[in-house]
Design a protein around this motif. Structure first.
Motif, short mmCIF file in Angstrom:
data_model
loop_
_atom_site.label_atom_id
_atom_site.label_comp_id
_atom_site.label_asym_id
_atom_site.label_seq_id
_atom_site.Cartn_x
_atom_site.Cartn_y
_atom_site.Cartn_z
N TRP A 1 -13.85 -15.93 -11.08
CA TRP A 1 -14.48 -15.27 -10.02
C TRP A 1 -15.52 -16.14 -9.08
CZ3 TRP A 1 -16.50 -10.48 -13.09
CH2 TRP A 1 -15.34 -9.74 -13.70
N CYS A 2 -15.77 -17.07 -9.23
CA CYS A 2 -16.55 -17.92 -8.47
C CYS A 2 -16.19 -19.48 -8.42
CB CYS A 2 -18.04 -17.76 -8.94
SG CYS A 2 -18.49 -18.17 -10.64
N ASP B 1 -20.95 -10.08 -5.66
CA ASP B 1 -20.99 -11.64 -6.40
C ASP B 1 -21.79 -12.57 -5.56
OD1 ASP B 1 -20.45 -12.99 -8.68
OD2 ASP B 1 -18.78 -13.79 -7.72
#
Length: 540
Positions: free
Chosen positions: A26-27, A238
């Motif tokens: 996700w990052c 996020d």
């Protein structure tokens, strides 16, 4: 169908946990021991001025790159081509046609209001509404149940197969079994849109200061033909794991100008490189050069309604005499691979079939091509008109093909250079004879490439139609037997190729320079998706 994947190394996962990143998918992947620069601002080139920053009607790579930073769909593609959660924290396939997506509880608009399932319903209906005349609606929007009928004006947008079960649950019904749906839904056209803002401001909603969005970045500035500036969105779900705080996109179309700006430090990542420069730049910048084979096709669109080109013998002759090996190794010389069909390497669910004559000696190909033109009544000295966008790259390729047609067939070619947006309109309106074109579909499924020739598709610049081939593709879409589906898709592509609706040239590669202090850039990326969220700047 999901694209090729690349799993993160265990040591990187440990580093991400230590950095506080919940999921490696996700990052930004920051290697252990990396020291980040205090200034996290990046300049990158899109290659073109955005045609629009409205996700529903955007269509060019440059626009989609920016919109992938500003908006986020249910899913996303990370830097390794992996499908990862976006606004949806999870999803499941209920049956062959039905999917259910659960939105994350902290999904939020930049104005502080929650993103709801109803926002997706509104956005998707707007995308397919024929009044929007959205370019991609007829190619990707129609995967949703009743989408084709809505685009054609036969059913109202409210009939679309998408439903808000509750504020956090979205149910999607597809027209045919679509196993690659999670990957397809990553594109900005399927992102939610801020209904209240759009209804209040109309077309002005995409202007800086007006735009409400839900992605990792916000639109700060847009100076036409100069730059688009994005800044980090503090309300993004996020946000703690988004490293870059400011991203500037430049619409530099000329590859030579792009390279000079890179060399003078005015940008950190080129869009591409000047033709024929790859080997020299590889020697000069060995740690900064990158090149990836992409699932896409460079080709020439042929106006099948043109008085000269409506004869298949003429279209075949033009294609046969182009020496793609010389084009790939001497003219572009940047790692692209010769292409002789609609499907290219990396397709999942169809065979890559080449023309039989691709293996003939060139002399035999020329003899056959001349015979075809003679049968069609085309005399030496006949004029062709080739249209391309104002780029040294496409000019050089165009000059090469014009030389092939002149020396081998005796045909004269007029070169017509246009601004990119004008070229796009000319192709869509069939106001051209032969035009530079290219296509990188959103998934490696064969239907992504087939949309170039599907009857009535907005991406079908050649205005070609083969109903029998379309029927085979539709049969393939309906079956859940992978082997049967592959056979049907392969046969459809073969039938289309025999009609020569377009001239395949080479499979895309993306040669570019990336500053050594840019982290997170990965060549294992057949979609050439590089979200700014996945990048970072190392101290230098």
């Amino acid at each position: 169908m999901i694209a090729r994947r690349c799993q993160p190394r265990l040591d990187l996962v440990v580093a991400l946990v230590l950095a506080g990143c919940v999921s490696a998918a996700w990052c930004a992947v920051i290697p252990p021991g990396t020291v980040l620069d205090t200034r996290q601002e990046m300049v990158r080139n899109t290659g073109f001025e955005p045609d629009s920053l409205d996700p529903s009607i955007s269509q060019t790579d440059g626009s989609i790159a920016i919109l992938s930073d500003v908006f986020e769909s249910l899913t996303a593609l990370d830097g390794h081509d992996q499908v990862v959660p976006g606004m949806a924290e999870s999803w499941r396939r209920v049956d062959a046609l039905t999917w259910v997506f659960k939105l994350r509880p902290n999904a939020m608009w930049s104005d502080g209001t929650p993103v709801t399932a109803g926002d997706f319903v509104y956005s998707w209906r707007r995308f397919l509404d024929p009044r929007m005349a959205a370019f991609l609606a007829s190619s990707i929007g129609v995967v949703v149940s009743n989408g084709a009928e809505i685009v054609a004006g036969k059913k109202p947008p409210t009939a679309l197969g998408v439903r808000a079960v509750d504020s956090a649950t979205l149910e999607v019904t597809t027209a045919v079994p679509t196993p690659y749906l999670p990957q397809l839904l990553a594109v900005p056209q399927f992102a939610p849109l801020p209904r209240a803002t759009i209804e209040k401001l109309g077309k002005d909603w995409t202007k800086p200061g007006n735009m409400v969005s839900n992605g990792p970045y916000l639109l700060r500035d847009w100076q036409v033909n100069s730059k688009v500036v994005l800044v980090k969105n503090p309300r993004y779900w996020d946000a703690p794991n988004v490293v870059l705080t400011r991203v500037t996109y430049l619409p530099v179309e000329d590859a030579t100008a792009d390279l000079k700006m890179y060399q003078t430090g005015e940008n950190d990542m080129t869009q591409t490189l000047p033709p024929g420069s790859f080997q020299a730049l590889k020697a000069q910048y060995p740690k900064e050069i990158h090149n990836s084979i992409v699932f896409g096709l460079r080709y020439y669109a042929l106006n099948n309604n043109d008085p000269l080109l409506k004869d298949v013998r003429v279209r075949k002759a033009l294609s046969m005499v182009i020496d793609r090996d010389i084009l790939a190794t001497k003219v572009t010389a940047d790692g692209q691979v010769p292409a002789y069909g609609l499907m290219v390497k990396g397709v999942v669910g169809a065979d890559v079939v080449r023309y039989d004559w691709a293996g003939w000696p060139m002399a035999r190909r020329v003899t056959e091509a001349r015979k075809l033109l003679l049968e069609a009544g085309v005399q030496p000295g006949t004029h062709l008109k080739f249209t391309y966008n104002a780029s040294e790259y496409h000019r050089k390729v165009g000059l090469f093909t014009a030389s092939e047609w002149k020396t081998k067939l005796g045909l004269e070619t007029e070169m017509d250079s246009l601004e990119f947006k004008v070229l796009v309109r000319r192709r869509q309106d069939a106001q051209y004879q032969i035009a530079r074109d290219g296509w990188i579909p959103f998934t490696p499924d064969p239907t992504g490439m087939y949309t170039l020739v599907r009857c009535g598709s907005e991406a079908n610049d050649s205005k070609y139609c083969n109903r029998h081939a379309d029927d085979l593709v539709h049969q393939g879409e309906l079956t859940t037997d992978p082997s049967k589906r592959q056979a049907l898709m392969t046969e459809a592509a073969r039938l289309v190729m025999e009609d020569y609706p377009l001239i395949p040239l080479v499979q895309y590669s993306v040669p570019r320079l990336v500053k050594p202090y840019i982290g997170g850039y990965d060549e294992v990326n057949v979609q050439d998706v590089h979200r700014s969220k996945d990048l970072f700047i190392v101290k230098h």
